[in-house]
Scaffold this motif. Structure first.
Motif, PDB file in Angstrom:
ATOM      1  N   SER A   1       0.622   5.586   0.591  1.00 37.76           N
ATOM      2  CA  SER A   1      -0.242   6.679   1.035  1.00 37.76           C
ATOM      3  C   SER A   1      -0.131   7.881   0.096  1.00 37.76           C
ATOM      4  O   SER A   1       0.727   7.915  -0.795  1.00 37.76           O
ATOM      5  N   ASP A   2      -0.964   8.877   0.352  1.00 41.07           N
ATOM      6  CA  ASP A   2      -0.916  10.123  -0.415  1.00 41.07           C
ATOM      7  C   ASP A   2       0.408  10.850  -0.233  1.00 41.07           C
ATOM      8  O   ASP A   2       0.794  11.667  -1.059  1.00 41.07           O
TER       9      ASP A   2
ATOM     10  N   HIS B   1      -8.568   4.144   4.892  1.00 43.58           N
ATOM     11  CA  HIS B   1      -8.672   5.429   5.585  1.00 43.58           C
ATOM     12  C   HIS B   1      -8.239   5.164   7.017  1.00 43.58           C
ATOM     13  O   HIS B   1      -8.754   4.245   7.652  1.00 43.58           O
TER      14      HIS B   1
ATOM     15  N   CYS C   1       4.229   7.273   1.782  1.00 34.13           N
ATOM     16  CA  CYS C   1       4.625   6.264   2.764  1.00 34.13           C
ATOM     17  C   CYS C   1       4.254   4.908   2.178  1.00 34.13           C
ATOM     18  O   CYS C   1       3.275   4.779   1.448  1.00 34.13           O
TER      19      CYS C   1
ATOM     20  N   TRP D   1       0.849  -1.187   0.000  1.00 32.17           N
ATOM     21  CA  TRP D   1       0.000   0.000   0.000  1.00 32.17           C
ATOM     22  C   TRP D   1       0.886   1.238   0.000  1.00 32.17           C
ATOM     23  O   TRP D   1       1.946   1.249   0.610  1.00 32.17           O
TER      24      TRP D   1
END
Length: 114
Positions: free
Chosen positions: A10-11, A94, A14, A8
């Motif tokens: 992140s925005d 989220h 990360c 995954w």
């Protein structure tokens, strides 16, 4: 299906890599903050967590802990969130997080949590 296993991003770039969930919906993996985190001394850090059973809820909640590998200080973060699946089948996480840094004394305790 909302399974956390895999990679995954992140925005803020990360990266989190999660192993396959075990029979108790627990997982481990590693976390590497992106450049926006501002900690050049951070190394890839281990994470451990769990998620709700996807047979009980299609968009499960999850939590995990990261014990940061830092050269000079002790920090731990906890993440708590939910996995969502949009109508196209795209999974999105989220989450909220809390960071705790070791304090030198009880008098300094107030500034250890962000």
């Amino acid at each position: 299906q909302c399974l956390l296993s895999g990679s995954w991003r992140s925005d803020t770039s990360c990266r989190m890599v999660v192993s396959t969930l075990d029979k108790d919906n627990r997982f481990s993996g590693f976390y590497l903050p992106g450049p926006a985190a501002g900690y050049s001394e951070l190394l890839t850090s281990p994470l451990e967590g769990s998620q709700q059973d996807t047979e009980l809820v299609p968009q499960p909640t999850f939590s995990f802990t990261v014990n940061w590998r830092l050269q000079e200080t002790a920090r731990t973060s906890v993440f708590l969130g939910q996995c969502y699946v949009d109508p196209k089948g795209e999974e999105t996480l989220h989450a909220l997080w809390l960071l705790r840094e070791a304090a030198d004394s009880p008098a300094d305790d107030w500034k250890g949590t962000r």
